[in-house]
Design a protein around this motif. Structure first.
Motif, short mmCIF file in Angstrom:
data_model
loop_
_atom_site.label_atom_id
_atom_site.label_comp_id
_atom_site.label_asym_id
_atom_site.label_seq_id
_atom_site.Cartn_x
_atom_site.Cartn_y
_atom_site.Cartn_z
N GLU A 168 26.73 23.93 55.83
CA GLU A 168 26.50 22.74 55.35
C GLU A 168 25.86 22.67 54.22
O GLU A 168 25.26 23.69 53.84
CB GLU A 168 24.87 22.57 55.95
N ALA A 171 21.84 19.42 50.64
CA ALA A 171 20.14 19.83 49.33
C ALA A 171 19.21 18.65 50.15
O ALA A 171 19.49 17.49 50.50
CB ALA A 171 20.68 19.38 48.98
N LYS A 223 29.01 30.49 52.21
CA LYS A 223 27.77 28.99 52.23
C LYS A 223 27.12 30.61 51.54
O LYS A 223 25.18 29.95 51.04
CB LYS A 223 27.48 29.37 53.60
N LEU A 230 22.97 29.29 43.01
CA LEU A 230 22.66 28.50 42.78
C LEU A 230 21.12 29.06 42.49
O LEU A 230 20.15 28.94 41.14
CB LEU A 230 22.30 26.80 43.75
N PHE A 268 21.38 22.62 37.67
CA PHE A 268 20.52 23.11 37.87
C PHE A 268 20.46 24.58 36.87
O PHE A 268 19.60 25.39 37.12
CB PHE A 268 21.05 24.46 39.22
N LEU A 269 19.66 23.57 35.93
CA LEU A 269 19.03 24.31 35.15
C LEU A 269 17.95 24.06 34.67
O LEU A 269 17.34 24.28 32.70
CB LEU A 269 20.23 24.69 33.91
N CYS A 279 15.95 27.35 52.92
CA CYS A 279 17.06 28.58 52.78
C CYS A 279 17.81 29.26 51.43
O CYS A 279 17.85 30.87 52.03
CB CYS A 279 18.82 27.66 51.96
N PHE A 341 8.43 21.46 48.33
CA PHE A 341 9.48 22.37 48.02
C PHE A 341 10.15 21.25 46.58
O PHE A 341 10.82 22.00 45.96
CB PHE A 341 10.02 22.90 48.66
N ARG A 451 6.88 20.53 35.96
CA ARG A 451 7.93 19.95 36.84
C ARG A 451 9.03 19.33 35.32
O ARG A 451 9.76 18.65 35.27
CB ARG A 451 8.42 18.87 37.28
C1 UDX Z 1 20.15 23.95 48.77
C2 UDX Z 1 21.21 23.92 48.32
O1 UDX Z 1 21.34 23.45 47.19
C3 UDX Z 1 22.29 23.14 49.93
O2 UDX Z 1 23.30 23.11 49.04
C4 UDX Z 1 21.84 23.96 51.07
O3 UDX Z 1 22.93 23.51 51.65
C5 UDX Z 1 20.65 24.84 51.73
O4 UDX Z 1 19.87 25.07 50.04
P1 UDX Z 1 17.96 22.13 49.22
O5 UDX Z 1 16.51 23.47 49.47
O6 UDX Z 1 17.56 21.80 49.80
O7 UDX Z 1 19.22 22.97 49.43
O8 UDX Z 1 17.65 22.51 47.58
P2 UDX Z 1 17.87 21.98 46.31
O9 UDX Z 1 18.18 20.94 45.34
O10 UDX Z 1 18.79 22.99 46.10
O11 UDX Z 1 16.43 22.85 45.21
C6 UDX Z 1 16.01 24.28 45.47
C7 UDX Z 1 14.68 24.25 45.04
O12 UDX Z 1 15.10 24.16 44.02
C8 UDX Z 1 13.81 23.67 44.79
O13 UDX Z 1 12.47 24.04 45.44
C9 UDX Z 1 14.05 22.50 43.51
O14 UDX Z 1 12.72 22.20 43.03
C10 UDX Z 1 14.20 24.03 42.81
N1 UDX Z 1 15.46 23.69 41.11
C11 UDX Z 1 16.45 23.46 41.89
C12 UDX Z 1 14.50 23.91 40.47
O15 UDX Z 1 13.46 24.37 40.41
N2 UDX Z 1 15.21 23.61 39.00
C13 UDX Z 1 16.94 23.09 39.34
O16 UDX Z 1 17.59 22.53 38.03
C14 UDX Z 1 17.36 22.54 40.79
#
Ligand code: UDX
Ligand code: ADP
Length: 473
Positions: A168, A171, A223, A230, A268-269, A279, A341, A451
């Motif tokens: 999966e 997110a 995966k 990321l 993701f920056l 995860c 989170f 944030r």
């Molecule tokens: C992640 C993956 O994105 C997803 O593909 C996988 O299936 C499960 O794990 P998720 O954990 O639900 O998803 O959230 P995600 O949006 O990836 O964020 C993860 C963490 O990173 C969060 O705490 C978020 O706040 C943080 N984050 C994300 C940042 O600090 N900066 C960013 O630019 C993006």
């Protein structure tokens, strides 16, 4: 091979939304989501869809449309396995707490329990799909349990199994959108007929080019790798954020500048309080364990540093708050905005807020914690202590000096507060009444925005000290 009955074991953040979307797109398939947690199943069946056990934008509407028609929630695991031609395993796989690989490897006891349950109850041909995030070669574990049952001569003619890996990529907070418009669907397996059967389900709403078929190990490793890449971006930008604060640069400007390079890309920056969620950390630690297992120690160290940086970064934020408040926060009132989170979810697993709040409590602070979707009970669970009003005479169980309260009304909490700390990017925190906050808070009052949620212009006219992640100006 046409699938008519699906059973999904595990009614959590992955199983629930995934099955809801499949049910919505495939009205001719009967889908049963099963779980041994009766309370969770009751919530999925609550007449009021606002009480579903997980909050995910768009989910309630789909559940309302499909529930009782072709989407069902129950605890009747064995019966549903018996009646299904495809079984998804979507259970939790936390990091092992003790024994071999403790602290790194995933605990597969629930996956193993599911495999045994499927082996014992399935009839005819059953396609078993791994959906949980799993270490590489878990399919082998599932397969050997299923095959062991097949060897039972009495049953050998009536039971056959195929195992597929279908990780999966959704997110939380955007799960429904991610499921409806995926970048790709990945299916790993050996038997082309089974792969086709699962592909046909997704093909109801995903174009063929986006359905990638690989061998089973590549699918499992892809995966882990996607999540590791990321998470690595987040640790990278957070490390640069610290450097920005030290040098006078601004991490948002650096992100924009590097993100414009099409080889890097802009997603993701966003610097923040450090990644959380169920995860990222778990998957990286799995990768570390796997690398160590195969003697690839440099590879292991490389990935482990992503988690080390994340831990350091979260500590850095709690230390920084204490230092700005004159090096002591004992008895000081600090408002914490956001405990999940990330925004748009009620999930707190590995949330940066847990570690940061524990650190502040250990320094003796009095925290007033707000989150629009996380419950007080969940926070009690995560912090290991009860709120002050429920626990006045007792020492907190993890022996901290500080206290905390759960709040619903942010405006009411401003009185005599020393600081506001934004930890989750909830939209509603963009509309805080800063004039009122300034009037009611004790001076000098601090705002900490981890944030980049607040527009600095909005609070310029007020008398606040303002810290923003990665802002060296
Ligand atoms: C992640 C993956 O994105 C997803 O593909 C996988 O299936 C499960 O794990 P998720 O954990 O639900 O998803 O959230 P995600 O949006 O990836 O964020 C993860 C963490 O990173 C969060 O705490 C978020 O706040 C943080 N984050 C994300 C940042 O600090 N900066 C960013 O630019 C993006
Ligand atoms: P995820 O984020 O991976 O979906 P969750 O913890 O939200 O993880 O959900 C996993 C669900 O799986 C939980 O509701 C748990 O009760 C359920 N579960 C775990 N093991 C089993 C099992 N052997 N049989 C049925 N349900 C299980």
């Amino acid at each position: 091979m046409k699938i008519k009955n699906i059973c999904c074991i595990g009614a959590g953040y992955v199983g629930g939304p995934t099955m809801a979307v499949i049910a919505d797109k495939c009205p001719d398939i009967q889908i049963h989501v099963v779980d041994f947690n009766k309370e969770r199943i009751n919530k999925w069946n609550d007449v009021d869809v606002n009480n579903l056990p997980i909050f995910e934008p768009g989910l309630a509407e789909i559940v309302e449309r499909c529930r009782g028609k072709n989407l069902h929630f129950s605890t009747g695991i064995n019966e549903r396995i018996r009646k299904s031609d495809m079984v998804f395993i979507s259970v939790n796989t936390p990091t092992k707490k003790y024994g071999l690989g403790a602290g790194k490897a995933s605990d597969l006891k629930w996956v193993e329990a599911c495999a045994r349950q499927v082996a014992n109850n399935a009839t005819g041909h059953t396609i078993v799909v791994e959906k949980s995030t799993l270490p590489v070669r878990t399919a082998e574990v599932i397969k050997s349990i299923l095959d062991a049952t097949k060897k039972d001569s009495e049953r050998s003619e009536i039971k056959t199994f195929d195992v597929l890996s279908n990780p999966e990529f959704l997110a939380e907070g955007t799960a429904i959108n991610d499921l409806l418009y995926p970048d790709r669907v990945l299916i790993g397996g050996e038997n082309q007929l089974s792969i086709n059967a699962l592909s046909d389900i997704y093909a109801k709403w995903v174009t063929k080019e986006k359905i990638l078929q690989t061998n089973i190990w590549s699918s499992e490793l892809a995966k882990l790798t996607a999540n590791a890449f990321l998470a690595q971006r987040i640790s990278s930008i957070n490390s640069i954020g610290a450097l920005c604060e030290a040098t006078g640069a601004d991490v948002r400007e650096v992100s924009r500048a590097i993100g414009a390079d099409s080889r890097i890309g802009s997603k993701f920056l966003d610097a923040g309080p450090g990644f959380g969620g169920s995860c990222f950390k778990k998957d990286i630690l799995n990768l570390v364990y796997l690398s160590e297992y195969f003697g690839l120690y440099e590879v292991a160290k490389f990935w482990e540093s992503v988690v080390t940086l994340n831990n350091w970064h979260q500590k850095r934020i709690s230390k920084l708050i204490t230092n700005k408040l004159f090096g002591t926060i004992s008895g000081k009132k600090i408002i914490i905005l956001g405990f999940a989170f990330k925004g748009n979810t009620n999930d707190t697993r590995e949330s940066a807020a847990i570690l940061i709040c524990k650190d502040l409590l250990n320094e003796g602070a009095f925290l007033f914690i707000h989150d629009p979707k996380v419950s007080k009970e969940q926070i009690i669970n995560d912090l290991g202590s009860k709120p002050y009003s429920e626990n006045k005479k007792q020492l907190n169980s993890f022996d901290v000096k500080g206290n905390w309260e759960f709040i619903h009304d942010i405006d009411e909490s401003f009185f005599e507060a020393d600081a506001i700390v934004i930890l989750t990017e909830w939209e509603e925190y963009k509309n805080i009444n800063w004039d009122l906050a300034e009037k009611r808070m004790r001076k000098p009052a601090w705002i900490f925005d981890s944030r980049s949620l607040i527009d600095p212009e909005d609070i310029k006219k007020n008398d606040f000290n303002f810290w923003r992640i990665g802002d060296g100006s």
